[in-house]
Design a protein around this motif. Structure first.
Motif, PDB file in Angstrom:
ATOM      1  N   LEU A  92       0.815  -1.215   0.000  1.00  0.00           N
ATOM      2  CA  LEU A  92       0.000   0.000   0.000  1.00  0.00           C
ATOM      3  C   LEU A  92       0.851   1.268   0.000  1.00  0.00           C
ATOM      4  O   LEU A  92       0.475   2.269  -0.622  1.00  0.00           O
ATOM      5  CB  LEU A  92      -0.907   0.019   1.232  1.00  0.00           C
ATOM      6  N   LEU A  93       2.014   1.200   0.675  1.00  0.00           N
ATOM      7  CA  LEU A  93       2.793   2.426   0.898  1.00  0.00           C
ATOM      8  C   LEU A  93       4.221   2.053   1.253  1.00  0.00           C
ATOM      9  O   LEU A  93       4.468   0.989   1.845  1.00  0.00           O
ATOM     10  CB  LEU A  93       2.138   3.227   2.020  1.00  0.00           C
ATOM     11  N   GLU A  94       5.160   2.924   0.892  1.00  0.00           N
ATOM     12  CA  GLU A  94       6.563   2.759   1.277  1.00  0.00           C
ATOM     13  C   GLU A  94       7.048   4.016   1.975  1.00  0.00           C
ATOM     14  O   GLU A  94       6.740   5.135   1.565  1.00  0.00           O
ATOM     15  CB  GLU A  94       7.448   2.501   0.057  1.00  0.00           C
ATOM     16  N   LEU A  95       7.819   3.798   3.061  1.00  0.00           N
ATOM     17  CA  LEU A  95       8.501   4.902   3.721  1.00  0.00           C
ATOM     18  C   LEU A  95       9.926   5.000   3.194  1.00  0.00           C
ATOM     19  O   LEU A  95      10.477   4.032   2.651  1.00  0.00           O
ATOM     20  CB  LEU A  95       8.522   4.687   5.247  1.00  0.00           C
ATOM     21  N   GLU A  96      10.543   6.168   3.334  1.00  0.00           N
ATOM     22  CA  GLU A  96      11.950   6.309   2.942  1.00  0.00           C
ATOM     23  C   GLU A  96      12.792   5.344   3.759  1.00  0.00           C
ATOM     24  O   GLU A  96      12.658   5.266   4.983  1.00  0.00           O
ATOM     25  CB  GLU A  96      12.404   7.753   3.153  1.00  0.00           C
ATOM     26  N   ASP A  97      13.671   4.606   3.068  1.00  0.00           N
ATOM     27  CA  ASP A  97      14.360   3.478   3.709  1.00  0.00           C
ATOM     28  C   ASP A  97      15.851   3.679   3.924  1.00  0.00           C
ATOM     29  O   ASP A  97      16.547   2.754   4.341  1.00  0.00           O
ATOM     30  CB  ASP A  97      14.135   2.211   2.890  1.00  0.00           C
ATOM     31  N   GLU A  98      16.394   4.873   3.620  1.00  0.00           N
ATOM     32  CA  GLU A  98      17.830   5.084   3.757  1.00  0.00           C
ATOM     33  C   GLU A  98      18.303   4.855   5.189  1.00  0.00           C
ATOM     34  O   GLU A  98      19.338   4.203   5.425  1.00  0.00           O
ATOM     35  CB  GLU A  98      18.220   6.505   3.303  1.00  0.00           C
ATOM     36  N   LEU A  99      17.549   5.381   6.140  1.00  0.00           N
ATOM     37  CA  LEU A  99      17.942   5.225   7.542  1.00  0.00           C
ATOM     38  C   LEU A  99      17.898   3.764   7.965  1.00  0.00           C
ATOM     39  O   LEU A  99      18.801   3.281   8.671  1.00  0.00           O
ATOM     40  CB  LEU A  99      17.022   6.070   8.435  1.00  0.00           C
ATOM     41  N   PHE A 100      16.890   3.054   7.520  1.00  0.00           N
ATOM     42  CA  PHE A 100      16.774   1.631   7.870  1.00  0.00           C
ATOM     43  C   PHE A 100      17.926   0.826   7.263  1.00  0.00           C
ATOM     44  O   PHE A 100      18.479  -0.062   7.913  1.00  0.00           O
ATOM     45  CB  PHE A 100      15.429   1.078   7.398  1.00  0.00           C
ATOM     46  N   LYS A 101      18.296   1.156   6.016  1.00  0.00           N
ATOM     47  CA  LYS A 101      19.406   0.448   5.367  1.00  0.00           C
ATOM     48  C   LYS A 101      20.717   0.745   6.094  1.00  0.00           C
ATOM     49  O   LYS A 101      21.574  -0.146   6.242  1.00  0.00           O
ATOM     50  CB  LYS A 101      19.506   0.856   3.909  1.00  0.00           C
ATOM     51  N   ASP A 166      16.713  -4.603  13.036  1.00  0.00           N
ATOM     52  CA  ASP A 166      16.834  -3.584  11.986  1.00  0.00           C
ATOM     53  C   ASP A 166      16.258  -4.075  10.666  1.00  0.00           C
ATOM     54  O   ASP A 166      15.641  -3.299   9.916  1.00  0.00           O
ATOM     55  CB  ASP A 166      18.298  -3.184  11.820  1.00  0.00           C
ATOM     56  N   GLN A 167      16.435  -5.331  10.366  1.00  0.00           N
ATOM     57  CA  GLN A 167      15.843  -5.880   9.146  1.00  0.00           C
ATOM     58  C   GLN A 167      14.320  -5.889   9.229  1.00  0.00           C
ATOM     59  O   GLN A 167      13.625  -5.622   8.242  1.00  0.00           O
ATOM     60  CB  GLN A 167      16.381  -7.300   8.905  1.00  0.00           C
ATOM     61  N   SER A 171      11.514  -3.956   6.979  1.00  0.00           N
ATOM     62  CA  SER A 171      10.328  -4.562   6.362  1.00  0.00           C
ATOM     63  C   SER A 171       9.063  -3.800   6.747  1.00  0.00           C
ATOM     64  O   SER A 171       8.110  -3.736   5.967  1.00  0.00           O
ATOM     65  CB  SER A 171      10.215  -6.033   6.775  1.00  0.00           C
ATOM     66  N   TYR A 172       9.051  -3.210   7.951  1.00  0.00           N
ATOM     67  CA  TYR A 172       7.904  -2.426   8.362  1.00  0.00           C
ATOM     68  C   TYR A 172       7.775  -1.119   7.588  1.00  0.00           C
ATOM     69  O   TYR A 172       6.704  -0.499   7.585  1.00  0.00           O
ATOM     70  CB  TYR A 172       7.982  -2.102   9.861  1.00  0.00           C
ATOM     71  N   SER A 173       8.831  -0.686   6.950  1.00  0.00           N
ATOM     72  CA  SER A 173       8.753   0.543   6.148  1.00  0.00           C
ATOM     73  C   SER A 173       7.968   0.311   4.859  1.00  0.00           C
ATOM     74  O   SER A 173       7.627   1.263   4.163  1.00  0.00           O
ATOM     75  CB  SER A 173      10.156   1.057   5.817  1.00  0.00           C
ATOM     76  N   ILE A 174       7.697  -0.941   4.556  1.00  0.00           N
ATOM     77  CA  ILE A 174       6.852  -1.293   3.412  1.00  0.00           C
ATOM     78  C   ILE A 174       5.516  -1.760   3.978  1.00  0.00           C
ATOM     79  O   ILE A 174       5.411  -2.831   4.569  1.00  0.00           O
ATOM     80  CB  ILE A 174       7.501  -2.393   2.544  1.00  0.00           C
ATOM     81  N   ILE A 175       4.480  -0.934   3.832  1.00  0.00           N
ATOM     82  CA  ILE A 175       3.177  -1.200   4.441  1.00  0.00           C
ATOM     83  C   ILE A 175       2.357  -2.064   3.489  1.00  0.00           C
ATOM     84  O   ILE A 175       2.115  -1.687   2.333  1.00  0.00           O
ATOM     85  CB  ILE A 175       2.420   0.108   4.748  1.00  0.00           C
TER      86      ILE A 175
END
Length: 401
Positions: A92-101, A166-167, A171-175
């Motif tokens: 449904l939605l993606e958050l910016e993932d740079e920080l998570f990576k 962290d992984q 994955s939670y950044s992808i809703i």
């Protein structure tokens, strides 16, 4: 001659008086008020009557899922919008993932570092054990090497858990949609920052099945005793004023709501919505029928409330009060009692009646002394004119629901 004149004069006076009395009598007859000039009248009718309880409510999906996020971040992409059909697991939605990576990379580095430390600790422990067997090192030095090995193993487990965390956050950044259904609300836009530090923010609202809806409504405690699970509930909505809908009482919730000392209970009405005309959030005007009588005598409620102004009628009512009290004391049929004034031979006549159900405008009466189409008094015309009432006239039939 004088007596003759006097006699003639008296005769003339008598004739004039007779004429005046006759004219006055004719005047009284011609100006005598008719009953319709004295009273406001309505006919007794035969018809069907229902007694209902009513309330307003809101139409909602049976199952409405709030989709949120467990992590904070800025919205990068949105893949679903209002009214979209979505499947379970669909993105449904993606958050910016740079920080998570970056966090994953840091945790991965810690894992590799602790893996190297663990290898060194294993080698040291094996060396110390060999030297201890040859009595080149003390027992204390061996114990220290064993302790260092266990510490390295524990540290590696910790860093691997941090990497897993962290992984998972990544994955939670992808809703993804937890259910299949229809998106009824989207709360966020691209570029908006969502913060999940205190509570999970809602991003989407998904209704699983709009063909099954429910009405959440509240009824007063005075009416709750008449409502039962399984009763048919009729309702309409402003969007379709000429359409009538039906539902079934599904649940009577036991938790009361007290607002300004008025106690209400929430009633859930289950509704089939196969064509999906009913939309979430619509206001429903719910009507639950708990009694219906067909082909019965009906009188306007105003006739039962009417109290005579005429003194003669008041006296008749007073004489009847004693018998009224005796009847009320022995009443055991569950019916009420009342009295109405029927116009017979152009005169009001008081009739005792039993009352049954009412719809707020008309009441069913039970009496062998009254027939359909007889006129009952609902108000005094003089009093009606003072109050400026615009009630129905005697020739207008009442509307029966």
């Amino acid at each position: 001659k004088y007596m003759k004149k006097l006699t003639t004069h008296l005769i003339n006076i008598a004739l004039i008086l007779a004429f005046l009395f006759g004219a006055y009598y004719v005047y009284q007859l011609s100006n005598k008020k008719k009953p319709e000039d004295l009273y406001r009248l309505q006919p007794v009718t035969m018809g069907d009557i229902e007694q209902n309880v009513t309330a307003n409510g809101t139409i909602n999906p049976v199952s409405l899922v709030n989709v949120g996020t467990q992590v904070s971040g800025r919205v990068k992409k949105i893949y679903a919008d209002y009214n979209d059909q979505v499947k379970k697991g669909q993105v449904l939605l993606e958050l910016e993932d740079e920080l998570f990576k970056a966090q994953i990379a840091a945790s991965l580095g810690n894992v590799k570092n602790n893996e190297a430390t663990l290898e060194l600790a294993k080698a040291n422990e094996a060396r110390m054990r060999s030297l201890f067997e040859k009595e080149y090192v003390s027992k204390q030095e061996l114990d220290q090497s064993v302790q260092a090995l266990k510490s390295a193993e524990a540290q590696l487990s910790t860093t691997r858990a941090q990497l897993k965390r962290d992984q998972t956050n990544y994955s939670y950044s992808i809703i993804k949609s937890p259910v299949s259904g229809v998106v009824v609300d989207r709360v966020v836009d691209v570029g908006q920052t969502v913060a999940a530090s205190l509570q999970t923010p809602t991003l989407f609202k998904i209704a699983q099945d709009l063909s099954k809806m429910q009405i959440d409504t509240s009824f007063a405690e005075a009416d709750i005793g008449r409502i039962q699970v399984g009763q048919v509930a009729k309702f309409n909505v402003d969007a379709f004023p000429n359409s009538n809908f039906e539902g079934v009482v599904k649940q009577i919730r036991l938790n009361p709501t007290n607002t300004a000392n008025v106690v209400t209970y929430n009633i859930v009405v289950s509704v089939d919505n196969p064509d999906q005309k009913l939309l979430p959030g619509m206001t429903a005007y719910v009507n639950i029928n708990f009694a219906k009588h067909e082909n019965v005598l009906l009188v306007p409620n105003a006739a039962l409330r009417y109290k005579p102004k005429n003194e003669e009628m008041k006296l008749a009512a007073k004489k009847d009060k004693k018998s009224d009290d005796n009847k009320s004391k022995t009443k055991s049929d569950g019916l009420g009692s009342g009295k109405i004034y029927v116009l017979r031979n152009n005169k009001p006549e008081m009739i005792r009646v039993k009352t049954s159900i009412t719809n707020g405008k008309f009441t069913e009466i039970i009496s062998s002394d009254i027939k359909a189409n007889e006129l009952v008094i609902t108000a005094d015309m003089a009093n009606d004119q003072k109050t400026g009432s615009s009630a129905q006239g005697p020739n207008r039939p009442p509307r029966v629901f």
